[in-house]
Design a protein around this motif. Structure first.
Motif, short mmCIF file in Angstrom:
data_model
loop_
_atom_site.label_atom_id
_atom_site.label_comp_id
_atom_site.label_asym_id
_atom_site.label_seq_id
_atom_site.Cartn_x
_atom_site.Cartn_y
_atom_site.Cartn_z
N TYR A 140 0.83 -1.20 0.00
CA TYR A 140 0.00 0.00 0.00
C TYR A 140 0.87 1.26 0.00
O TYR A 140 0.60 2.21 -0.75
CB TYR A 140 -0.92 -0.01 1.22
N ARG A 141 1.94 1.26 0.83
CA ARG A 141 2.84 2.41 0.85
C ARG A 141 3.54 2.58 -0.50
O ARG A 141 3.73 3.71 -0.98
CB ARG A 141 3.89 2.24 1.96
N LYS A 142 3.90 1.47 -1.13
CA LYS A 142 4.56 1.54 -2.43
C LYS A 142 3.62 2.11 -3.47
O LYS A 142 4.01 2.93 -4.31
CB LYS A 142 5.04 0.15 -2.84
N GLU A 143 2.35 1.69 -3.45
CA GLU A 143 1.38 2.21 -4.41
C GLU A 143 1.15 3.70 -4.20
O GLU A 143 1.00 4.45 -5.18
CB GLU A 143 0.06 1.44 -4.27
N LEU A 144 1.11 4.16 -2.94
CA LEU A 144 0.93 5.58 -2.67
C LEU A 144 2.11 6.39 -3.20
O LEU A 144 1.93 7.46 -3.78
CB LEU A 144 0.77 5.81 -1.16
N GLN A 145 3.33 5.89 -2.99
CA GLN A 145 4.51 6.59 -3.48
C GLN A 145 4.51 6.67 -5.00
O GLN A 145 4.85 7.71 -5.58
CB GLN A 145 5.77 5.90 -2.97
N GLU A 146 4.14 5.57 -5.67
CA GLU A 146 4.09 5.58 -7.12
C GLU A 146 3.03 6.53 -7.64
O GLU A 146 3.25 7.26 -8.62
CB GLU A 146 3.83 4.16 -7.63
N ALA A 147 1.86 6.56 -6.98
CA ALA A 147 0.79 7.46 -7.40
C ALA A 147 1.20 8.92 -7.19
O ALA A 147 0.91 9.78 -8.03
CB ALA A 147 -0.49 7.16 -6.62
N LYS A 148 1.90 9.21 -6.09
CA LYS A 148 2.36 10.57 -5.83
C LYS A 148 3.39 11.00 -6.86
O LYS A 148 3.36 12.14 -7.34
CB LYS A 148 2.96 10.64 -4.42
N ALA A 149 4.30 10.09 -7.22
CA ALA A 149 5.31 10.41 -8.22
C ALA A 149 4.66 10.66 -9.58
O ALA A 149 5.06 11.59 -10.31
CB ALA A 149 6.33 9.28 -8.31
N GLU A 150 3.67 9.85 -9.95
CA GLU A 150 2.97 10.05 -11.23
C GLU A 150 2.22 11.38 -11.25
O GLU A 150 2.19 12.07 -12.26
CB GLU A 150 2.00 8.89 -11.47
#
Length: 209
Positions: A140-150
Motif C-alpha cells: 500500500y505504501r509503495k502504491e501511494l509513493q508511485e501514485a504521488k510520483a505520477e
C-alpha cells in the motif's frame, strides 16, 4: 508407530513421516532417485545431521536472540525457530517466554504481550497473519509513493505545455529614455487640452467579462 515389514519403500515412507522442521526440509530437497534403500537413506541422514550435534544451542543463545531494527518479522521468526530446535530439552513454555523479549517494539510485540500464545502452532499462525498484514501495508505504501510520483510528473508536464509556463516572471521595466522634459503645467490641465485639441482619443471602456 511400530510395524514389521521387509519393504524398504515402506520404511523410507514411514521415516519421512516422522521428520519435521529442518530435517523435513532436507528430506524434501533430496533429488529424485537418490534413495536406493532404507539403509542408504539412514546413512545420508546421519551424515547430514551428525555435525549438528556439536552445534547445539543453549538457553543463553535463545535469550540473546534479538530482532534487528530493520529485520523483517519472517526473518527473525525463522532464526527463532532454528534456535529453539537446537536447544536440547527445551520446553514449549520456556521457548514461548523468550519470544516477546526478542521482538523489536512493533504492533506484533504488543499483541504478544497482551495475549501470549499458548503453543508453538498458535505462535506460528499469528506470525503468518502478521507477516501478511506487513506485506499488505508495504504494498500500500509503495502504491501511494508511485501514485504521488505520477501526479507530480503529470503536473510538471502540464506546466511545461502551457503558453509561457516555462518562462520566468519579468521584472520591473526600465525607463525608455535616460531623461524627460519636466512639465510646466499640471498633468490634468495638459490632458484636458490634449483631448480638446483631439491630439488624444478618450479610451473606450470595455465591458466587464
Amino acid at each position: 508407530m511400530a510395524f514389521r515389514t521387509g519393504c524398504d519403500a515402506i520404511w523410507c515412507r514411514a521415516f519421512s513421516l516422522s521428520l519435521e522442521g529442518e530435517a523435513l526440509d532436507w528430506f524434501d530437497s533430496l533429488p529424485d532417485g537418490s534413495i536406493e534403500n532404507f539403509k542408504g537413506l539412514s546413512n545420508m541422514f546421519k551424515n547430514q545431521f551428525a555435525a549438528c550435534r556439536a552445534q547445539e544451542a543453549t538457553i543463553v543463545d535463545l535469550m540473546n536472540l534479538k530482532q534487528g531494527k530493520e529485520e523483517p518479522l519472517k526473518a527473525f521468526m525463522d532464526r527463532f525457530q532454528r534456535t529453539v530446535r537446537r536447544v536440547k530439552g527445551l520446553s514449549t513454555e520456556l521457548a514461548l517466554q523468550h519470544v516477546m523479549p526478542g521482538l523489536h517494539p512493533r504492533p506484533f510485540k504488543d499483541s504478544i504481550c497482551r495475549n501470549p500464545p499458548r503453543s508453538m502452532e498458535e505462535l506460528r499462525q499469528r506470525t503468518v497473519d502478521e507477516i501478511r498484514v506487513e506485506d499488505m501495508k508495504q504494498r500500500y505504501r509503495k502504491e501511494l509513493q508511485e501514485a504521488k510520483a505520477e501526479k507530480q510528473e503529470s503536473r510538471r508536464d502540464n506546466q511545461g505545455s502551457r503558453p509561457g509556463g516555462g518562462k520566468a516572471r519579468e521584472g520591473p521595466r526600465n525607463p525608455r529614455f535616460p531623461q524627460y522634459t519636466q512639465l510646466n503645467a499640471p498633468r490634468a490641465q495638459i490632458l484636458q487640452e490634449s483631448l480638446s485639441a483631439q491630439v488624444m482619443q478618450v479610451p473606450q471602456q470595455r465591458p466587464t467579462p
